[in-house]
Design a protein around this motif. Structure first.
Motif, PDB file in Angstrom:
ATOM      1  N   TYR B 151      45.568  65.609  55.487  1.00 60.61           N
ATOM      2  CA  TYR B 151      45.706  66.715  54.532  1.00 60.61           C
ATOM      3  C   TYR B 151      45.800  66.176  53.103  1.00 60.61           C
ATOM      4  CZ  TYR B 151      47.526  70.813  52.157  1.00 60.61           C
ATOM      5  OH  TYR B 151      47.711  71.841  51.272  1.00 60.61           O
ATOM      6  N   TYR B 186      39.603  68.675  60.606  1.00 56.12           N
ATOM      7  CA  TYR B 186      40.570  69.430  59.812  1.00 56.12           C
ATOM      8  C   TYR B 186      39.892  70.031  58.585  1.00 56.12           C
ATOM      9  CZ  TYR B 186      45.281  70.666  58.258  1.00 56.12           C
ATOM     10  OH  TYR B 186      46.405  71.352  57.899  1.00 56.12           O
ATOM     11  N   LYS B 189      41.346  70.623  54.982  1.00 55.68           N
ATOM     12  CA  LYS B 189      41.995  69.437  54.430  1.00 55.68           C
ATOM     13  C   LYS B 189      42.260  69.461  52.932  1.00 55.68           C
ATOM     14  CE  LYS B 189      38.809  66.293  55.732  1.00 55.68           C
ATOM     15  NZ  LYS B 189      37.831  65.145  55.656  1.00 55.68           N
ATOM     16  N   LEU B 212      47.549  76.200  57.394  1.00 56.46           N
ATOM     17  CA  LEU B 212      47.383  74.745  57.495  1.00 56.46           C
ATOM     18  C   LEU B 212      47.943  74.208  58.807  1.00 56.46           C
ATOM     19  CD1 LEU B 212      48.409  73.865  53.831  1.00 56.46           C
ATOM     20  CD2 LEU B 212      46.119  73.638  54.812  1.00 56.46           C
ATOM     21  N   THR B 226      50.190  63.658  54.721  1.00 59.11           N
ATOM     22  CA  THR B 226      50.014  64.168  53.364  1.00 59.11           C
ATOM     23  C   THR B 226      50.014  63.042  52.327  1.00 59.11           C
ATOM     24  OG1 THR B 226      52.355  64.392  52.833  1.00 59.11           O
ATOM     25  CG2 THR B 226      51.342  66.223  53.969  1.00 59.11           C
TER      26      THR B 226
END
Lengths: 193, 306
Positions: B151, B186, B189, B212, B226
């Motif tokens: 992410y 993902y 992202k 998310l 993250t």
């Protein structure tokens, strides 16, 4: 949202509002907007806004100064820059919204979204004094200003963060705070951008 | 010359684990860092929303401090990274603004020559300058079987960076793969976590966080990785709130990429700030940690044939 929109005839359009944005880098490009709606489609929070970004740009061009500055849209913007990135006319939408926020704060017209404006103001108050943000003080000031009762609801979370060392009980002040004070004084004296 | 490490304010409080893990993995991954002395707040999104010239000048003080030391800045926080870069960019593009900001800085005995300090993100330096191969060579505990959703959030890649694609970035994917982890699909992202809306309009931010988390779960991720303290805070500390509003049962650890870098080279949990997250990551990471110095067991014929 009302179904009936205000109609502004071309002859009555005020151009001075769009001129105010000339100082924003990329701001003059508002005139190039083709109303394609890419900004609104890309915005993660447009569905919360009273006026979507596309509509906001049209309103700016129509000189609808009051409606734009009082729109809650400004305060939903999270500065994710997706609209700026995707705009086929290279309009710096995010920076334009920043400029509108500043004007709204300056003129005290944040009624519909006072909380986000209060958060931004509380942030700068803390940094003005310390040189750095100190999250516990920021949140305390913010909740006292907007909704003291809501702070109680956040106590549990605060304690859990504190237990994990993420909510320090005292904040720092930088050694060069006098430099920050001098910068603030001078910037306020000069003003503008 | 070391990088001027610029932790930023969040890394002193809610994002402390990011600070700890960034410092811990810097040297082992070949990054020489030295904290920028007496740095101040970058201004974040708030100053820009309130007072423009001051926002630029406050931000530029940091650039001036780095310039005096002849150092480039390394900023792990996405907001700091974007704001400092944007300040430098505006000062380069707008001569009138450059003059005004320097005029303000002079009042504090400082000055800044736009373009003289480069602002980098640790992810960029690790992957784009060091190279994934270099990362692979340093790994001692490959994160085999760990499924991560990479992410990026917003401000590390937008409005514009040179090191990655602003909509479908891949740097973090490459890093995680180099650490031995499996990167799941993902597509969200680089979508927004809601940032400071979490304080001013919680319902809006909670909805973005739900999206998310849901996407990560549906694609089989064990955790979300993250690069930003605010993304971590929103997804981790407000995950319980997402669950109560949406009736979901998310139990998704939210980690900093630097924490996984540390795990992969065998650093202890404490050095990486593991345990500071509200959704515990230890159960997930236990099998990669507390591994005594990794000694390759000789492969025998019986273990192959079973």
């Amino acid at each position: 949202m009302e179904d009936r929109e205000e109609i502004v005839l071309e002859a009555g359009v005020r151009h001075d509002f769009i001129d105010e944005l000339q100082n924003v880098p990329g701001g003059e490009r508002v005139r190039d907007c083709i109303q394609c709606g890419t900004c609104s489609g890309s915005c993660p929070v447009s569905f919360f806004m009273d006026n979507t970004p596309r509509k906001l740009l049209a309103m700016i061009r129509a000189g609808m100064r009051d409606q734009v500055l009082e729109s809650n849209s400004l305060w939903f913007c999270t500065s994710c820059y997706m609209c700026t990135l995707r705009c086929p006319r290279q309009i710096a939408v995010t920076d334009i919204i920043y400029a509108l926020k500043r004007t709204a704060i300056r003129e005290g017209r944040t009624g519909g979204a006072a909380k986000a404006a209060a958060l931004a103001s509380a942030f700068t108050d803390v940094v003005d004094r310390r040189g750095r943000n100190y999250e516990p003080e920021l949140l305390t000031r913010y909740y006292l200003k907007t909704n003291p009762a809501a702070m109680l609801g956040k106590t549990g979370l605060g304690i859990r963060l504190f237990m994990r060392g993420r909510f320090p009980l005292s904040g720092e002040r930088i050694r060069g705070i006098d430099e920050i004070r001098a910068i603030i004084a001078k910037a306020n004296e000069i003003g503008g951008l | 010359m070391p990088y001027a490490y610029y932790p930023g304010c969040s890394l002193q409080a809610t994002g402390r684990a990011y600070d700890e893990s960034s410092r811990a993995v810097a040297e082992p991954f070949g990054l020489h860092v030295e904290e920028l002395e007496d740095w101040n707040c970058c201004g974040a999104t708030s100053y820009m929303s309130v007072r423009e010239l001051l926002a630029m000048a406050v931000s530029a003080r940091n650039l001036a401090l780095a310039q005096r030391k002849g150092m480039n800045i390394l900023a792990p926080c996405s907001a700091c990274f974007t704001v400092l870069r944007k300040t430098d960019h505006y000062l380069q593009e707008m001569p009138a603004l450059r003059k005004k900001v320097n005029n303000v800085l002079h009042a504090a005995g400082l000055s800044y020559e736009p373009g003289s300090v480069h602002v980098h993100h640790p992810l960029e330096i690790t992957v784009r300058q060091g190279g994934a191969q270099r990362v692979r060579e340093r790994v001692r505990n490959p994160l085999k079987g760990l499924k991560v959703a990479p992410y990026y959030g917003c401000q590390i890649v937008r409005p514009k960076v040179e090191f990655d694609n602003p909509e479908f970035p891949t740097t973090l994917d490459e890093l995680m793969t180099a650490l031995g982890a499996t990167v799941v699909y993902y597509p969200v992202k680089s979508r927004c976590c809601g940032a400071s809306l979490m304080a001013s309009n919680e319902a809006a931010a909670i909805r973005l966080c739900k999206n998310l988390l849901l996407c990560a779960q549906q694609n089989g991720a064990d955790c979300i990785v993250t690069v930003c303290p605010l993304c971590q805070m929103n997804l981790d500390a407000f995950q319980a709130e997402v669950n109560s509003r949406y009736g979901t049962g998310f139990n998704m650890p939210i980690l900093y990429f630097t924490q996984l870098m540390g795990v992969a080279i065998g650093l202890p949990a404490r050095a990486l700030g593991l345990g500071r997250e509200l959704v515990p990551a230890r159960p997930l990471l236990a099998r990669y940690m507390d591994v005594p110095l990794r000694i390759e067991a000789p492969k025998t014929a019986s273990s192959q044939g079973g």
